[in-house]
Design a protein around this motif. Structure first.
Motif, PDB file in Angstrom:
ATOM      1  N   VAL A 153       8.736   3.421   5.983  1.00 46.82           N
ATOM      2  CA  VAL A 153       7.909   3.759   6.983  1.00 46.82           C
ATOM      3  C   VAL A 153       8.231   5.011   7.677  1.00 46.82           C
ATOM      4  CG1 VAL A 153       6.105   3.202   8.781  1.00 46.82           C
ATOM      5  CG2 VAL A 153       6.891   1.634   7.003  1.00 46.82           C
ATOM      6  N   THR A 159       8.362   7.873  10.694  1.00 45.20           N
ATOM      7  CA  THR A 159       7.884   7.995  12.124  1.00 45.20           C
ATOM      8  C   THR A 159       6.955   9.188  12.255  1.00 45.20           C
ATOM      9  OG1 THR A 159       9.860   8.998  13.100  1.00 45.20           O
ATOM     10  CG2 THR A 159       9.611   6.436  13.109  1.00 45.20           C
ATOM     11  N   ARG A 186      13.484   2.045   6.868  1.00 44.60           N
ATOM     12  CA  ARG A 186      13.694   1.411   5.670  1.00 44.60           C
ATOM     13  C   ARG A 186      14.203   0.194   5.403  1.00 44.60           C
ATOM     14  NH1 ARG A 186      18.942   1.296   5.271  1.00 44.60           N
ATOM     15  NH2 ARG A 186      20.471   2.865   5.943  1.00 44.60           N
ATOM     16  N   TRP A 221      13.534  -3.848   9.300  1.00 45.17           N
ATOM     17  CA  TRP A 221      13.705  -2.573   8.766  1.00 45.17           C
ATOM     18  C   TRP A 221      14.873  -2.192   9.584  1.00 45.17           C
ATOM     19  CZ3 TRP A 221       8.897  -4.379   8.809  1.00 45.17           C
ATOM     20  CH2 TRP A 221       8.105  -4.105   7.572  1.00 45.17           C
ATOM     21  N   ALA A 254       5.503   3.098  15.059  1.00 46.18           N
ATOM     22  CA  ALA A 254       5.189   3.445  13.717  1.00 46.18           C
ATOM     23  C   ALA A 254       5.018   2.046  12.871  1.00 46.18           C
ATOM     24  CB  ALA A 254       6.484   4.272  13.154  1.00 46.18           C
ATOM     25  N   LEU A 255       5.791   1.202  13.385  1.00 46.81           N
ATOM     26  CA  LEU A 255       5.552  -0.096  12.693  1.00 46.81           C
ATOM     27  C   LEU A 255       4.133  -0.846  13.304  1.00 46.81           C
ATOM     28  CD1 LEU A 255       6.634  -2.231  10.752  1.00 46.81           C
ATOM     29  CD2 LEU A 255       7.957  -3.373  12.839  1.00 46.81           C
ATOM     30  N   TRP A 276       1.522   0.775  11.023  1.00 46.19           N
ATOM     31  CA  TRP A 276       1.506   0.318   9.550  1.00 46.19           C
ATOM     32  C   TRP A 276       1.183  -1.002   9.483  1.00 46.19           C
ATOM     33  CZ3 TRP A 276       4.383  -3.840   7.562  1.00 46.19           C
ATOM     34  CH2 TRP A 276       4.416  -3.972   6.082  1.00 46.19           C
ATOM     35  N   GLU A 290      -2.269  -0.437   7.527  1.00 45.90           N
ATOM     36  CA  GLU A 290      -1.744  -0.450   6.023  1.00 45.90           C
ATOM     37  C   GLU A 290      -2.068  -2.116   5.545  1.00 45.90           C
ATOM     38  OE1 GLU A 290      -1.320   1.912   3.969  1.00 45.90           O
ATOM     39  OE2 GLU A 290      -1.755   3.468   5.690  1.00 45.90           O
TER      40      GLU A 290
END
Length: 193
Positions: free
Chosen positions: A22, A24, A31, A83, A131-132, A135, A139
């Motif tokens: 993922v 940022t 990762r 991650w 970012a997480l 996601w 996602e």
């Protein structure tokens, strides 16, 4: 007894694919952990600040390698997802970000993070958490993410707020740190916030 509501996420929501990388979008990448990260994890846990706000110590690179094995094995079990946060251009470890205590049916998880000493003051935790979170909501389809930190950890509180996690209250004496019981601030984000 039949449920009156459908699960938010069903088994396989995570495990049906490999753990993703993922980005940022601003120089960092989330990762999956690699065996070669053990020396950097061990080094990160030699920082006295880690001992203040983290419940574990790391006495050797072998111990760090064992953690990494556990973190990697957790993805298929869908109980947590961890991650490594690395610099996009160098691959150098800057921290860790995770979804813990995943409850797929409820669409909930706890977001957690730490950074290495050299990453502090560079918004690495904020950027990684954002970012997480994006996601997880966009996602995967999580409904709610929670984030807790010691009330004594003002930097972590700033990270939570900057990442869009709304303060919801204080859990009294909720986590045992090396210096005793700490009250914990509870923050959360709900999909659509």
């Amino acid at each position: 007894m039949p449920m009156l509501t459908s699960p938010v996420l069903t088994p396989g929501a995570l495990a049906r694919t490999d753990q993703p990388v993922v980005p940022t979008g601003d120089g960092l990448v989330l990762r999956p952990w690699q065996a070669g990260d053990a020396p950097a994890v061990h080094e990160a846990f030699q920082d006295p600040l880690m001992h203040r706000f983290h419940g574990k110590s790391c006495d050797s690179e072998d111990e760090a390698a064992g953690w990494i094995d556990q973190w990697r094995e957790a993805w298929p079990g869908e109980r947590e997802a961890q991650w490594a946060v690395v610099e996009e251009d160098t691959g150098r470890l800057m921290g860790r970000v995770a979804l813990r205590q995943i409850e797929l049916a409820d669409g909930m998880a706890e977001l957690a993070y730490w950074t290495v000493a050299r990453a502090r003051g560079r918004e690495v935790a904020t950027r990684s958490a954002a970012a997480l979170t994006h996601w997880a909501f966009e996602e995967i389809g999580f409904h709610r993410l929670e984030l807790m930190h010691s009330t004594a950890n003002e930097a972590s509180c700033r990270v939570a707020v900057k990442a869009g996690f709304v303060p919801e209250g204080t859990r009294r004496q909720a986590y045992l740190h090396p210096d005793g019981w700490h009250d914990m601030h509870l923050h959360a984000r709900v999909r659509g916030d």
